[in-house]
Design an enzyme around this catalytic site. Structure first.
Site, mmCIF file in Angstrom:
data_model
loop_
_atom_site.group_PDB
_atom_site.id
_atom_site.type_symbol
_atom_site.label_atom_id
_atom_site.label_comp_id
_atom_site.label_asym_id
_atom_site.label_seq_id
_atom_site.Cartn_x
_atom_site.Cartn_y
_atom_site.Cartn_z
ATOM 1 N N CYS A 203 40.094 173.141 101.708
ATOM 2 C CA CYS A 203 39.284 173.430 102.901
ATOM 3 C C CYS A 203 39.495 172.458 104.053
ATOM 4 O O CYS A 203 39.861 172.880 105.155
ATOM 5 C CB CYS A 203 37.818 173.455 102.516
ATOM 6 S SG CYS A 203 37.519 174.600 101.171
ATOM 7 N N LEU B 161 30.805 159.060 103.590
ATOM 8 C CA LEU B 161 31.260 157.761 104.104
ATOM 9 C C LEU B 161 31.908 156.963 102.972
ATOM 10 O O LEU B 161 31.881 155.743 102.989
ATOM 11 C CB LEU B 161 30.091 156.970 104.690
ATOM 12 C CG LEU B 161 29.613 157.399 106.082
ATOM 13 C CD1 LEU B 161 28.496 156.475 106.571
ATOM 14 C CD2 LEU B 161 30.758 157.388 107.108
ATOM 15 N N ASP C 234 38.630 192.982 92.864
ATOM 16 C CA ASP C 234 39.814 192.172 93.146
ATOM 17 C C ASP C 234 41.040 193.045 92.933
ATOM 18 O O ASP C 234 41.010 193.975 92.116
ATOM 19 C CB ASP C 234 39.862 190.953 92.219
ATOM 20 C CG ASP C 234 40.757 189.857 92.765
ATOM 21 O OD1 ASP C 234 40.223 188.866 93.304
ATOM 22 O OD2 ASP C 234 42.004 189.996 92.671
ATOM 23 N N PHE D 134 29.360 177.234 102.517
ATOM 24 C CA PHE D 134 29.373 175.774 102.639
ATOM 25 C C PHE D 134 29.407 175.124 101.255
ATOM 26 O O PHE D 134 28.951 174.003 101.077
ATOM 27 C CB PHE D 134 28.135 175.307 103.424
ATOM 28 C CG PHE D 134 28.066 175.868 104.821
ATOM 29 C CD1 PHE D 134 28.883 175.351 105.827
ATOM 30 C CD2 PHE D 134 27.225 176.920 105.134
ATOM 31 C CE1 PHE D 134 28.846 175.880 107.120
ATOM 32 C CE2 PHE D 134 27.173 177.446 106.417
ATOM 33 C CZ PHE D 134 27.988 176.925 107.413
ATOM 34 N N GLY E 160 38.555 155.940 100.826
ATOM 35 C CA GLY E 160 39.455 156.223 99.710
ATOM 36 C C GLY E 160 40.851 156.511 100.208
ATOM 37 O O GLY E 160 41.254 156.026 101.274
HETATM 38 C C1 UGA Z 1 34.319 171.195 101.564
HETATM 39 C C2 UGA Z 1 32.939 171.094 102.224
HETATM 40 O O1 UGA Z 1 32.281 169.906 101.788
HETATM 41 C C3 UGA Z 1 32.087 172.308 101.891
HETATM 42 O O2 UGA Z 1 30.850 172.244 102.573
HETATM 43 C C4 UGA Z 1 32.835 173.568 102.324
HETATM 44 O O3 UGA Z 1 32.144 174.744 101.988
HETATM 45 C C5 UGA Z 1 34.188 173.612 101.628
HETATM 46 O O4 UGA Z 1 34.925 172.425 101.977
HETATM 47 C C6 UGA Z 1 34.900 174.849 102.096
HETATM 48 O O5 UGA Z 1 35.164 174.978 103.298
HETATM 49 O O6 UGA Z 1 35.105 175.753 101.281
HETATM 50 P P1 UGA Z 1 35.306 170.769 99.102
HETATM 51 O O7 UGA Z 1 36.645 170.920 99.722
HETATM 52 O O8 UGA Z 1 34.993 171.511 97.846
HETATM 53 O O9 UGA Z 1 34.142 171.193 100.152
HETATM 54 O O10 UGA Z 1 35.118 169.259 98.723
HETATM 55 P P2 UGA Z 1 34.346 167.967 99.285
HETATM 56 O O11 UGA Z 1 33.409 167.498 98.247
HETATM 57 O O12 UGA Z 1 33.804 168.193 100.620
HETATM 58 O O13 UGA Z 1 35.545 166.916 99.325
HETATM 59 C C7 UGA Z 1 36.696 167.135 100.133
HETATM 60 C C8 UGA Z 1 37.616 165.935 100.049
HETATM 61 O O14 UGA Z 1 37.052 164.831 100.754
HETATM 62 C C9 UGA Z 1 37.910 165.439 98.632
HETATM 63 O O15 UGA Z 1 39.291 165.143 98.537
HETATM 64 C C10 UGA Z 1 37.077 164.184 98.524
HETATM 65 O O16 UGA Z 1 37.632 163.260 97.612
HETATM 66 C C11 UGA Z 1 37.111 163.660 99.949
HETATM 67 N N1 UGA Z 1 35.969 162.803 100.300
HETATM 68 C C12 UGA Z 1 34.709 163.304 100.332
HETATM 69 C C13 UGA Z 1 36.187 161.482 100.640
HETATM 70 O O17 UGA Z 1 37.332 160.992 100.647
HETATM 71 N N2 UGA Z 1 35.119 160.699 101.009
HETATM 72 C C14 UGA Z 1 33.859 161.180 101.045
HETATM 73 O O18 UGA Z 1 32.931 160.404 101.400
HETATM 74 C C15 UGA Z 1 33.647 162.512 100.690
#
Ligand code: UGA
Length: 437
Positions: free
Chosen positions: A258, A248, A35, A146, A251
């Site tokens: 991301c 699904l 880094d 991912f 919220g």
């Molecule tokens: C997301 C993807 O899920 C990963 O597969 C990907 O690698 C990552 O982006 C990336 O590109 O680095 P992440 O941002 O860590 O991961 O978080 P998630 O768990 O996917 O949640 C993202 C947002 O969606 C959160 O704000 C969460 O609260 C919201 N969310 C998620 C909902 O509102 N409803 C859901 O059913 C799921």
């Protein structure tokens, strides 16, 4: 050489780089992680892991002897051939991905290093091709990540799939990358593609998940009007294997580093080719509007918000992380303050990161402290400890026990029994039972 073949190189030890370094070390490889920030390298060398990610610190400590953190590109190039590039590609003002850090890495690698640049950073389709054109001596493999924050270590070790994209001439490099992931092959398929398709798989996957969330959020908004419950609707929809039950949860919108970035990057990428991606324009708009609906829900009960004290429970963009990037709490607190409300907030881990971003928000050191004297609460992040809170005691301390559950995390019946007026997202509002004195 390590216990399992050649050392793995990692460039950029942010969240993705650190998880990648730790997990390859856990798989038995020697890892050299580089880094440009000396303080970060010194802290990691001491074993101080500043990122809140379950299991990560323990994994780094457990494998300390196998991981070298360095600022030196020479040390990295001498010790490793496969260079997993994990620098960030933040959005520019226009919504494109900023590739300056990727370009800086390529510039440092020089003309012909005999190395393999393995791109983990999320980049627009076409990036690999342009790097290969500029640096014909370099092998190039696209291997998008991912991982989800909060479950990144487990996601790395138990992948749904690993995508390894390479173009003609780089087959051997792709074989070497695929071999590193082979021990995880039983967990998830290793998909071999060309570079542009691998780049698109990453963007399309995030954009599709974001679309699912915006879709269910709009369904939730309609459920409120027609007397349905979005949880039941999502359960019924998700039981269809063609739809699937994940992502699904309705919220107050998606956040994080991301989804907002990648949806807008894909929209821009399409736009740059002359194609208007209509659907993603709506996905983004629905997500913005969803954060604002909370304000309307509060006003429905409280009237004007001027001078009202509103407690935000949770600030991070999701639980089990202290990441505040694109967190719904940022938009929400600004909107509430714009309406004249006083905002107090509590988060179990994100307060330190959040404080400089939310200088006019009062930070409380417990959920109960935040709720004391508040006219309403909004559950913004579904931290487990909020479920276990003594809500009846909290209701006693609030000026008005009213809660908007922005994640449909709490049990509406239990909340009403605890004395709360309860509003979820896509659920029917429940008034608190009238007290008989
Ligand atoms: C997301 C993807 O899920 C990963 O597969 C990907 O690698 C990552 O982006 C990336 O590109 O680095 P992440 O941002 O860590 O991961 O978080 P998630 O768990 O996917 O949640 C993202 C947002 O969606 C959160 O704000 C969460 O609260 C919201 N969310 C998620 C909902 O509102 N409803 C859901 O059913 C799921």
């Amino acid at each position: 050489m390590s216990e399992r073949g050649e050392a793995v190189g990692v460039i950029g030890v942010g969240w993705v780089g650190l998880v990648t370094a730790a997990c390859f070390a856990e798989l038995g490889h020697r890892v050299i992680a580089r880094d440009i920030v000396p303080e970060k390298v010194e802290a990691l060398t001491r074993g101080d892991v500043a990122i809140h990610e379950p299991g990560l610190t323990e994994m780094i400590h457990r494998n300390a002897e196998r991981i070298t953190f360095t600022t030196s590109m020479e040390e990295l190039l001498e010790g490793a051939r496969l260079l997993f590039t994990c620098v960030d590609t933040p959005p520019t003002y226009s919504g494109d991905a900023d590739l300056s850090r990727v370009r800086a890495v390529v510039a440092e690698l020089g003309e012909d290093s005999g190395h393999v640049l393995v791109m983990k950073s999320t980049v627009p389709a076409g990036t690999g091709e342009s790097i290969r054109r500029d640096r014909p001596g370099l092998s190039y493999v696209s291997c998008p990540e991912f991982l989800k924050e909060g479950t990144a270590v487990a996601d790395f070790m138990h992948p749904d799939r690993v995508v390894v994209g390479a173009d003609a001439g780089d087959e051997e490099a792709a074989d070497a990358v695929a071999a590193l992931y082979a021990p995880l092959g039983e967990e998830g398929e290793i998909l071999r593609t060309d570079v542009a398709s691998a780049e698109m798989i990453k963007l399309a996957s995030n954009a599709f998940l974001a679309t699912k969330i915006s879709f269910i959020n709009e369904i939730a908004n309609v459920c409120e009007e027609v007397g349905a419950d979005v949880g039941e609707v999502a359960r019924g929809m998700g039981a269809d294997t063609r739809i699937g039950s994940s992502f699904l949860r309705a919220g107050i919108g998606y956040g994080g580093s991301c989804f907002p970035k990648d949806v807008s990057a894909l929209k821009m990428l399409a736009g740059n080719t002359g194609y208007h991606f209509q659907l993603l324009t709506s996905v983004i708009e629905v997500n913005e509007l969803q954060k604002r609906r909370v304000v309307g829900k509060l006003e429905k009960h409280l009237g004007s918000l001027i001078g009202k004290r509103i407690a935000l429970l949770g600030l991070a963009f999701k639980p089990d992380t202290d990441d505040m990037r694109e967190a719904s709490s940022l938009v929400l607190s600004a909107r509430l303050q714009g309406e004249g409300a006083e905002v107090v907030a509590y988060d179990p881990v994100a307060v330190e990161r959040a404080s400089p971003m939310l200088t006019s928000v009062e930070m409380a050191d417990s959920a109960i402290a935040a709720l004391e004297g508040a006219d309403a609460a909004v559950l913004v992040t579904e931290w487990g400890e909020f479920r276990d809170l003594d809500w009846a005691a909290a209701a006693e301390k609030m000026a008005r026990p009213l809660i908007v559950d922005g994640r449909n995390f709490l049990d509406p019946t239990a909340m009403a029994a605890a004395g709360f007026e309860y509003e979820g997202i896509g659920r029917q509002a429940r008034p608190a039972p009238t007290k008989v004195s």
